[in-house]
Design an enzyme around this catalytic site. Sequence first.
Site, PDB file in Angstrom:
ATOM      1  N   LYS A  89       2.875 -21.112  -8.903  1.00  0.00           N
ATOM      2  CA  LYS A  89       3.934 -20.509  -8.018  1.00  0.00           C
ATOM      3  C   LYS A  89       5.068 -21.581  -8.055  1.00  0.00           C
ATOM      4  CE  LYS A  89       4.097 -23.101  -4.976  1.00  0.00           C
ATOM      5  NZ  LYS A  89       4.461 -24.499  -5.071  1.00  0.00           N
ATOM      6  N   ASP A 167       8.602 -24.361  -1.455  1.00  0.00           N
ATOM      7  CA  ASP A 167       7.880 -24.756  -2.491  1.00  0.00           C
ATOM      8  C   ASP A 167       6.620 -25.145  -1.512  1.00  0.00           C
ATOM      9  OD1 ASP A 167       7.493 -25.759  -5.462  1.00  0.00           O
ATOM     10  OD2 ASP A 167       6.547 -27.449  -3.812  1.00  0.00           O
TER      11      ASP A 167
HETATM   12  P1  NAP Z   1       7.092 -32.239 -12.008  1.00  0.00           P
HETATM   13  O1  NAP Z   1       5.504 -32.611 -12.084  1.00  0.00           O
HETATM   14  O2  NAP Z   1       8.914 -32.371 -11.042  1.00  0.00           O
HETATM   15  O3  NAP Z   1       7.428 -31.368 -13.159  1.00  0.00           O
HETATM   16  C1  NAP Z   1       5.570 -30.783 -14.039  1.00  0.00           C
HETATM   17  C2  NAP Z   1       6.948 -31.048 -15.510  1.00  0.00           C
HETATM   18  O4  NAP Z   1       7.794 -29.615 -15.846  1.00  0.00           O
HETATM   19  C3  NAP Z   1       7.531 -31.956 -15.890  1.00  0.00           C
HETATM   20  O5  NAP Z   1       6.804 -32.974 -15.893  1.00  0.00           O
HETATM   21  C4  NAP Z   1       7.947 -32.051 -17.262  1.00  0.00           C
HETATM   22  O6  NAP Z   1       6.847 -31.664 -18.232  1.00  0.00           O
HETATM   23  C5  NAP Z   1       8.311 -30.415 -17.478  1.00  0.00           C
HETATM   24  N1  NAP Z   1       9.959 -30.157 -17.086  1.00  0.00           N
HETATM   25  C6  NAP Z   1      10.366 -30.545 -15.591  1.00  0.00           C
HETATM   26  N2  NAP Z   1      11.773 -29.954 -16.344  1.00  0.00           N
HETATM   27  C7  NAP Z   1      11.876 -29.382 -16.618  1.00  0.00           C
HETATM   28  C8  NAP Z   1      12.858 -28.434 -17.377  1.00  0.00           C
HETATM   29  N3  NAP Z   1      14.413 -28.913 -16.826  1.00  0.00           N
HETATM   30  N4  NAP Z   1      12.190 -27.819 -18.624  1.00  0.00           N
HETATM   31  C9  NAP Z   1      11.096 -28.119 -19.061  1.00  0.00           C
HETATM   32  N5  NAP Z   1      10.027 -28.688 -18.535  1.00  0.00           N
HETATM   33  C10 NAP Z   1      10.530 -29.534 -17.443  1.00  0.00           C
HETATM   34  O7  NAP Z   1       6.305 -30.324 -11.452  1.00  0.00           O
HETATM   35  P2  NAP Z   1       5.063 -30.412 -10.143  1.00  0.00           P
HETATM   36  O8  NAP Z   1       4.748 -31.019  -9.279  1.00  0.00           O
HETATM   37  O9  NAP Z   1       4.038 -30.854 -11.584  1.00  0.00           O
HETATM   38  O10 NAP Z   1       5.587 -28.667 -10.060  1.00  0.00           O
HETATM   39  C11 NAP Z   1       5.618 -28.136 -11.418  1.00  0.00           C
HETATM   40  C12 NAP Z   1       5.540 -26.630 -10.894  1.00  0.00           C
HETATM   41  O11 NAP Z   1       3.326 -26.416 -10.046  1.00  0.00           O
HETATM   42  C13 NAP Z   1       6.655 -26.166  -9.364  1.00  0.00           C
HETATM   43  O12 NAP Z   1       6.947 -24.713  -9.325  1.00  0.00           O
HETATM   44  C14 NAP Z   1       5.497 -26.593  -8.454  1.00  0.00           C
HETATM   45  O13 NAP Z   1       5.315 -26.010  -7.614  1.00  0.00           O
HETATM   46  C15 NAP Z   1       3.859 -26.262  -8.665  1.00  0.00           C
HETATM   47  N6  NAP Z   1       2.639 -26.181  -8.015  1.00  0.00           N
HETATM   48  C16 NAP Z   1       2.664 -28.282  -7.646  1.00  0.00           C
HETATM   49  C17 NAP Z   1       1.652 -28.444  -6.814  1.00  0.00           C
HETATM   50  C18 NAP Z   1       1.941 -30.372  -6.573  1.00  0.00           C
HETATM   51  O14 NAP Z   1       0.874 -30.764  -5.597  1.00  0.00           O
HETATM   52  N7  NAP Z   1       2.756 -31.225  -6.981  1.00  0.00           N
HETATM   53  C19 NAP Z   1       1.124 -28.205  -6.170  1.00  0.00           C
HETATM   54  C20 NAP Z   1       1.117 -26.565  -6.856  1.00  0.00           C
HETATM   55  C21 NAP Z   1       1.663 -25.829  -7.137  1.00  0.00           C
HETATM   56  P3  NAP Z   1       7.182 -32.525 -19.522  1.00  0.00           P
HETATM   57  O15 NAP Z   1       8.019 -34.333 -19.067  1.00  0.00           O
HETATM   58  O16 NAP Z   1       5.641 -32.740 -19.782  1.00  0.00           O
HETATM   59  O17 NAP Z   1       8.351 -31.976 -20.728  1.00  0.00           O
END
Ligand code: NAP
Length: 307
Positions: A89, A167
């Site tokens: 999401k 978010d």
């Molecule tokens: P994050 O740690 O900042 O990023 C996730 C991964 O996405 C990064 O480690 C990177 O992976 C990849 N990424 C980042 N920018 C990118 C780009 N421009 N192009 C391609 N890959 C890219 O984020 P996250 O917190 O995991 O959140 C990811 C999603 O999950 C979001 O939509 C967020 O709303 C959702 N979410 C997050 C949480 C939370 O607690 N954080 C909870 C529920 C849902 P690589 O380095 O492996 O390529």
Amino acid sequence: MVEKLALVGIGKIARDQHIPAIAGNPDWSLEAAVSRHASVDGVDHFETLDELLEKRPDINTISLAIPPQPRFEYAAKALRAGKHVMLEKPPGQSLAECYTLEALAKENGVSIFATWHSRYADCVPYLKEWLSRRTIRRLKITWKEDVRRWHPGQEWIWEPGGMGVFDPGINALSILTEVLPYPVHLAEAVLEFPENRATPIAANLTFADPGGADMTAVFDWRQEGPQTWDIEVETNDGNARLSLGGERLEIGGKLFKEGSNHEYANLYARMAELIKLGASDLDLTPMVHVCDAFSLGRRLNTEPFEF
Ligand code: NAP
């Protein structure tokens, strides 16, 4: 049959939730990770989606745990390659992107699942059932958390398409749109933007309820100390309070149910079911409210934000 899966984006949510949830479900086998920086022990590693698609054609499902801004290109490519796709999401950075993905899934005969993890919190179905037999008089969402604690150093949330405080706020809206017995629409919004950022740090929303209930939401990313993810409801027959983002439900001031975080386990169970049924699940109603907030919202400038 065990479904072979690749996880794209090995960041915070992949490590916190996806990898343990997949490991705990015998319907799934994590076969590969696509990541520009990281790897997952014991599974194939690819730096790009193209490489994965070329080298592991046997993998049928791709789960995208990357931020919303790059997600469309990955999802469209995976769907065109005939893969089932699971979207973190929010399902995209715009509604039109999501409609295009829905059409691509249909054209290619595969399943797409726009996951809303908070809807799968343990207490949400109980609140939904309780509300189905009552008239709502007042509903108040309070989603206040510390952005530095939950999104350390994540610059994408402050960029266009990153949605800022929506978010986490969209999680509350995903619960709201699940538990309400009827649709509501946004009537007013006030959004606070740090003067150096492109997305809001706080939002106040007022919904128009067809039954006349007073329905509001406040999202704020500046909350230090105790964190709040609550939905309080007053009805013609008692009050309820859903807290901890859906993991605790009180009715009439007494504990009714406490959950223990099955959100991502439930999401992967649902994805396996969708594939078996040959179906998709792409409900965009939480995202409609966010888009309406950006459309209707009165903008206020506030102090600059730095991590
Ligand atoms: P994050 O740690 O900042 O990023 C996730 C991964 O996405 C990064 O480690 C990177 O992976 C990849 N990424 C980042 N920018 C990118 C780009 N421009 N192009 C391609 N890959 C890219 O984020 P996250 O917190 O995991 O959140 C990811 C999603 O999950 C979001 O939509 C967020 O709303 C959702 N979410 C997050 C949480 C939370 O607690 N954080 C909870 C529920 C849902 P690589 O380095 O492996 O390529």
